[in-house]
Write an enzyme that holds these catalytic residues in place. Sequence first.
Site, PDB file in Angstrom:
ATOM      1  N   TRP A 131      24.514 -21.084 -32.370  1.00 51.35           N
ATOM      2  CA  TRP A 131      24.281 -19.734 -32.870  1.00 51.35           C
ATOM      3  C   TRP A 131      24.096 -19.786 -34.386  1.00 51.35           C
ATOM      4  O   TRP A 131      24.853 -20.448 -35.090  1.00 51.35           O
ATOM      5  CB  TRP A 131      25.470 -18.853 -32.503  1.00 51.35           C
ATOM      6  CG  TRP A 131      25.419 -17.437 -32.980  1.00 51.35           C
ATOM      7  CD1 TRP A 131      24.356 -16.593 -32.921  1.00 51.35           C
ATOM      8  CD2 TRP A 131      26.492 -16.691 -33.574  1.00 51.35           C
ATOM      9  NE1 TRP A 131      24.695 -15.358 -33.439  1.00 51.35           N
ATOM     10  CE2 TRP A 131      26.001 -15.396 -33.849  1.00 51.35           C
ATOM     11  CE3 TRP A 131      27.821 -16.997 -33.886  1.00 51.35           C
ATOM     12  CZ2 TRP A 131      26.789 -14.404 -34.430  1.00 51.35           C
ATOM     13  CZ3 TRP A 131      28.611 -16.015 -34.458  1.00 51.35           C
ATOM     14  CH2 TRP A 131      28.092 -14.737 -34.724  1.00 51.35           C
ATOM     15  N   ASP A 212      34.336 -20.776 -28.841  1.00 49.91           N
ATOM     16  CA  ASP A 212      33.641 -19.512 -29.035  1.00 49.91           C
ATOM     17  C   ASP A 212      33.307 -19.005 -27.636  1.00 49.91           C
ATOM     18  O   ASP A 212      32.467 -19.579 -26.948  1.00 49.91           O
ATOM     19  CB  ASP A 212      32.373 -19.710 -29.876  1.00 49.91           C
ATOM     20  CG  ASP A 212      31.681 -18.399 -30.200  1.00 49.91           C
ATOM     21  OD1 ASP A 212      32.018 -17.375 -29.571  1.00 49.91           O
ATOM     22  OD2 ASP A 212      30.787 -18.391 -31.074  1.00 49.91           O
ATOM     23  N   LYS A 247      29.633  -8.145 -25.163  1.00 49.68           N
ATOM     24  CA  LYS A 247      28.628  -8.279 -24.112  1.00 49.68           C
ATOM     25  C   LYS A 247      29.164  -7.848 -22.751  1.00 49.68           C
ATOM     26  O   LYS A 247      28.566  -7.011 -22.075  1.00 49.68           O
ATOM     27  CB  LYS A 247      28.129  -9.726 -24.030  1.00 49.68           C
ATOM     28  CG  LYS A 247      27.010 -10.075 -25.001  1.00 49.68           C
ATOM     29  CD  LYS A 247      27.471 -10.163 -26.428  1.00 49.68           C
ATOM     30  CE  LYS A 247      26.344 -10.590 -27.362  1.00 49.68           C
ATOM     31  NZ  LYS A 247      26.802 -10.662 -28.765  1.00 49.68           N
TER      32      LYS A 247
END
Length: 397
Positions: A131, A212, A247
């Site tokens: 990311w 993560d 999300k």
Amino acid sequence: MIFSQVELAAADPILGLTDAFKADVRDNKVNLGVGIYKDESGQTPILKSVKFAEEKLLATESSKSYLGMEGVQAYNRVVQTLLFGREHTVVTEQRALTAQAPGGTGSLRIAAEFLVRHTNSKKIWISNPTWANHHNIFSTAGLEIAEYRYYKAETHGLDFDAMLSDLQTAEAGDLVLLHGCCHNPTGIDLDNAQWQRVAQLCLEKQLVPLFDFAYQGFGAGVEEDAQGLRIVASTVPELIVANSFSKNFGLYNERIGAVTVVASNSEEAVNAFSQIKSTIRASYSNPPAHGALIVSTILEDETLKQLWHDELREMRERIAEMRILFVKSLKAAGVEQDFEFISRQNGMFSFSGLSKEQVNRLRDEFAVYIVGSGRISVAGMTKSNIPVICEAIAKVV
């Protein structure tokens, strides 16, 4: 005059793309850059479970007083259950402690600040690719960044041997950033056997995993997606998890995440957690309540919890459907290049293999916005925009 010395910052590679998209006046524009789930109508819906939880909170909430530095206690308990399950030893032995944090980014930053200020760990190993904001977060906190290979362009798949080879060169106390599931940007995950090998390597080399975990439930399922984390937690005595509910609960603008520290024993966990809270105090004192209350209300109510699981499954299945339709539509548009690998990837993103030049042409000539790395947000695809996307790709490949 001090501000005259300040230079204009470079645009963020993802959020800057969104700004450019908003400024684009073309009617046929499509944004596949930022990782936000869209339904078939192109909207980002509020989940029914979230709406019901908010109605319940509105009727029962009696105070807007400050939270403690660690946030909503009920929220922190349900976070641990989602991550590890009720019976995992890190939970039953009270070796894990959790603090609410502002989103996944805030969770990572708190973890990084804590590690830099209160441990001897000064280097973090990050997958290549990863990311885009990972480098920014960890370098700003003062960590040295090293990379381990992860993606093999020739096969559009995982380069696991290279990953292990690179991590073999890490030194005791180094941190290893691991994507819990739905690797961003590749969509390629480790299987359980590979997770076990990574866990064993971390144990032998005395490396500290930092997870993560932003997409739990978007891969194979809530429990299935946590298996890698649970395997590592059963093997390695110390780790940190930064997770997010942006999300999987659709709570993007509530900025709701958590940082969980796992230590060798409960006493060390308490000591480490005290410094996590000290870091929070120096950063933002205490977190906002609303997002955490939504999550804890849903997960503590069996009816709302089941509704959330059903809604999450629908999102997961729609993304999988878009992957398959995307591959079929590329073939139908006359693209001879094999994109079948996209249907095997997990989560919101696909690492398309498109070059930066091709990505630029898609944006400039066809109003299709994709991150420069070639990462595509499959979650932003719909049955109505896929033909537009595929016809544009057919003209640039």
